[in-house]
Motif scaffolding. Structure first.
Motif, PDB file in Angstrom:
ATOM      1  N   THR A 174       0.848  -1.187   0.000  1.00 24.62           N
ATOM      2  CA  THR A 174       0.000   0.000   0.000  1.00 24.62           C
ATOM      3  C   THR A 174       0.890   1.246   0.000  1.00 24.62           C
ATOM      4  O   THR A 174       2.082   1.183   0.313  1.00 24.62           O
ATOM      5  CB  THR A 174      -0.913   0.031   1.233  1.00 24.62           C
ATOM      6  OG1 THR A 174      -0.079   0.016   2.384  1.00 24.62           O
ATOM      7  CG2 THR A 174      -1.842  -1.157   1.260  1.00 24.62           C
ATOM      8  N   GLN A 208      -8.604   1.638  -2.583  1.00 26.40           N
ATOM      9  CA  GLN A 208      -8.837   2.284  -1.300  1.00 26.40           C
ATOM     10  C   GLN A 208      -8.159   3.646  -1.235  1.00 26.40           C
ATOM     11  O   GLN A 208      -7.045   3.820  -1.730  1.00 26.40           O
ATOM     12  CB  GLN A 208      -8.289   1.395  -0.184  1.00 26.40           C
ATOM     13  CG  GLN A 208      -8.692   1.866   1.174  1.00 26.40           C
ATOM     14  CD  GLN A 208      -8.063   1.056   2.299  1.00 26.40           C
ATOM     15  OE1 GLN A 208      -8.698   0.781   3.259  1.00 26.40           O
ATOM     16  NE2 GLN A 208      -6.801   0.686   2.141  1.00 26.40           N
ATOM     17  N   GLN A 248      -8.003   6.254   1.943  1.00 24.49           N
ATOM     18  CA  GLN A 248      -8.549   6.487   3.284  1.00 24.49           C
ATOM     19  C   GLN A 248      -7.654   7.421   4.097  1.00 24.49           C
ATOM     20  O   GLN A 248      -6.456   7.192   4.209  1.00 24.49           O
ATOM     21  CB  GLN A 248      -8.633   5.122   3.993  1.00 24.49           C
ATOM     22  CG  GLN A 248      -9.323   5.198   5.322  1.00 24.49           C
ATOM     23  CD  GLN A 248      -9.153   3.914   6.111  1.00 24.49           C
ATOM     24  OE1 GLN A 248      -8.225   3.137   5.882  1.00 24.49           O
ATOM     25  NE2 GLN A 248     -10.054   3.687   7.030  1.00 24.49           N
TER      26      GLN A 248
END
Lengths: 321, 243
Positions: free
Chosen positions: A257, A285, A287
């Motif tokens: 990530t 994603q 976030q």
């Protein structure tokens, strides 16, 4: 309700707390947060009139804690760090004794009520010596609540409790905090985050920060961090994001990530998303990461002489930028 | 006043829970029983009527050695277990704590003294025409006043320690010293000797109370020692806050 001015306490040549000044209103839950030996217990002991300060004044409910000690003690409920229990008494006997020292009327009724409040009604006739740590903690709390004090001072109230009890006690403290003044110390940061209206971070006898948990976070986070996950080769995305305006840093983490950091005050997530999709990646994603109170705490109480030892997570540093 | 009674009642009750109080009572009654039997038997051999002193005398000595065990835990234990913190942050004055503790132990010892009345009752039965009631009353009054001062010293000393054993031996040491401080007076004579004899705890008991003589100065003496010890104990608790 509580007004503390210039509070200082020396133990011999060691200064435990330096010039603390703070207030607490009615209906407020104030949390003391700090590492061991920060001066939390000392401050509480002075507030409750157990020991006098070296200098400075404490006023509770309009009474000076030294000149009108008895008046202050009447309106304060206190749970010390070491729970003050007589093991050879039953729970009920103990609370009745405490209630008698506070000249309560209807002692029996009040004891029953308090026992129900802390969820110990079923153990009322058991000896304290047979209670578990968590139960003792609750009896200690009952003792602090017995006279329905205006001010509640709790030194590590949830220590030793099991998770279900912790939830109950926190709920109870929150309830009480609605129309009373509560000061509690804790080293459990989520706890402070959950139940305190205001947090004071104390380190080496100084107040290093004081604000609502949310404000503390906002103030100290400074920049915005966002966690980003894409399908496929994430390192190809790094240069793509780096060139965007407002980006301070992009870090690739071990699990594939990404984490980028952008200037505070502007949310560039839509821009980032568009860029990634335009480049043909699948965005999974996006976030935002809040700096937890834990990190703030470590950062604030970090010793100047040991840099980065207590730094939060991968490659993140406010000073670097 | 209410606080003193609350604390005294709690202290009295907890003495009945603690094994120390039972051990102390056992020691008192065991030794008293043996000495009483021996003394009565001895008097019978010598063909003399045993007097009430065969009860009062040993009782005084036994109490000298056992009262420190009764007071040793009073404040030392509160300090060790941290309950002193709650007592000193409750709306209770420091001297109320000290007096309450003392009163609780005094009630306990008074009860023990009451039980020892079986010996005078037995004695009264076996001696013709009965024992001297005056000696009995003055002896027990003296014992009570003297024990009150022992206990006051014990509670006061207990406030200095957080260890019961230390409190026990310190109290015993102080009591024994005050019990025998009159001895050098026999050699010294004159002024210094008079002062030492006046301080001596036993000098106000054996020449008077023990022999059935009631003197105001002895009553005043024990009451003064008690008050002074309780005052010092209160000061000691108060200064504990500053440490």
């Amino acid at each position: 309700m509580i007004r503390v001015t210039g509070l200082t306490k020396d133990y011999g040549s060691r200064r435990a707390i330096h010039d603390l000044t703070f207030n607490a209103r009615k209906g407020e839950i104030l949390g003391f947060l700090g590492p061991n030996g920060a001066g939390k217990t000392t401050t509480m002991r002075i507030l409750t009139g157990f020991m006098p300060p070296t200098s400075g004044t404490v006023e509770i409910g309009g009474y000076d804690v030294i000149d009108h000690s008895l008046e202050v003690r009447r309106i304060v409920g206190y749970l010390p760090e070491t729970v003050p229990l007589y093991p050879d008494m039953t729970v009920r006997e103990y609370l009745e004794y405490m209630a008698s020292l506070r000249h309560l009327k209807n002692i029996e009724k009040r004891v029953t009520e308090t026992l129900e409040q802390v969820g110990m009604a079923d153990r009322a006739n058991g000896y304290i010596s047979n209670l578990s740590k968590g139960m003792r903690q609750r009896v200690g709390l009952a003792q602090a609540l017995i006279h329905q004090p205006e001010v509640l001072i709790l030194d590590e109230p949830t220590i030793g409790l099991d998770p279900a009890q912790v939830v109950n006690i926190r709920k109870l403290i929150k309830e009480i905090g609605q129309n009373k003044t509560v000061i509690l110390s804790t080293h459990i940061l989520p706890e402070a985050q959950q139940i305190c209206d205001r947090v004071m971070i104390i380190n080496k006898g100084h107040i290093v920060a004081e604000d609502t948990p949310e404000q503390l976070q906002a103030r100290l986070t400074g920049s915005q961090r966002v966690l980003l996950t894409v399908r496929g080769e994430s390192q190809d995305v790094v240069p793509l994001i780096k060139q965007l305006p407002g980006i301070l840093q992009v870090v690739e983490k071990e699990d594939g990530t990404l984490e980028y950091e952008s200037l505070p005050g502007q949310d560039i997530r839509p821009l980032v998303a568009r860029k990634i999709i335009e480049a043909g990646f699948d965005l999974l994603q996006l976030q935002p990461i809040n700096m937890s109170l834990e990190e703030i705490f470590l950062q604030l109480t970090r010793d100047e002489t040991e840099p980065s030892a207590a730094m939060p997570e991968v490659g993140y540093s406010m000073e670097e930028n | 006043m209410r606080n003193i009674f609350s604390i005294a009642r709690k202290e009295f009750k907890s003495l009945f829970i603690s094994p120390v109080a039972y051990a102390v009572s056992l020691a008192i009654f065991l030794i008293m029983g043996i000495l009483f039997y021996a003394n009565v038997l001895g008097a019978a051999y010598q063909q003399i009527a045993p007097s009430i002193q065969v009860v009062i005398g040993p009782l005084a000595t036994i109490l000298l050695f056992t009262t420190p065990a009764i007071t040793m835990r009073t404040l030392a234990d509160e300090q060790k277990s941290g309950t002193l913190e709650i007592l000193l942050t409750a709306p209770v004055r420091d001297w109320e704590v000290v007096i309450g503790k003392w009163l609780g132990t005094l009630a306990f010892v008074a009860l023990v003294l009451l039980i020892t009345w079986v010996y005078p009752i037995i004695l009264n039965q076996i001696v013709d025409p009965g024992i001297d009631q005056g000696s009995l009353v003055s002896g027990y009054l003296g014992l009570f006043l003297m024990v009150a001062s022992f206990l006051a010293i014990g509670v006061s000393v207990s406030s200095l320690f957080s260890n019961q054993i230390a409190a026990f031996f310190a109290t015993l040491g102080i009591l024994l010293a005050l019990w025998m401080i009159g001895y050098p007076a026999q050699i010294m004579g004159s002024m210094g000797g008079e002062v030492l004899r006046y301080i001596d705890l036993s000098e106000h008991f054996y020449p008077t109370f023990y022999r059935g003589i009631l003197e105001l100065k002895d009553v005043v003496y024990y009451l003064s020692v008690t008050s002074l010890a309780l005052l010092l104990g209160s000061i000691s608790v108060e200064t504990r806050r500053w440490r």
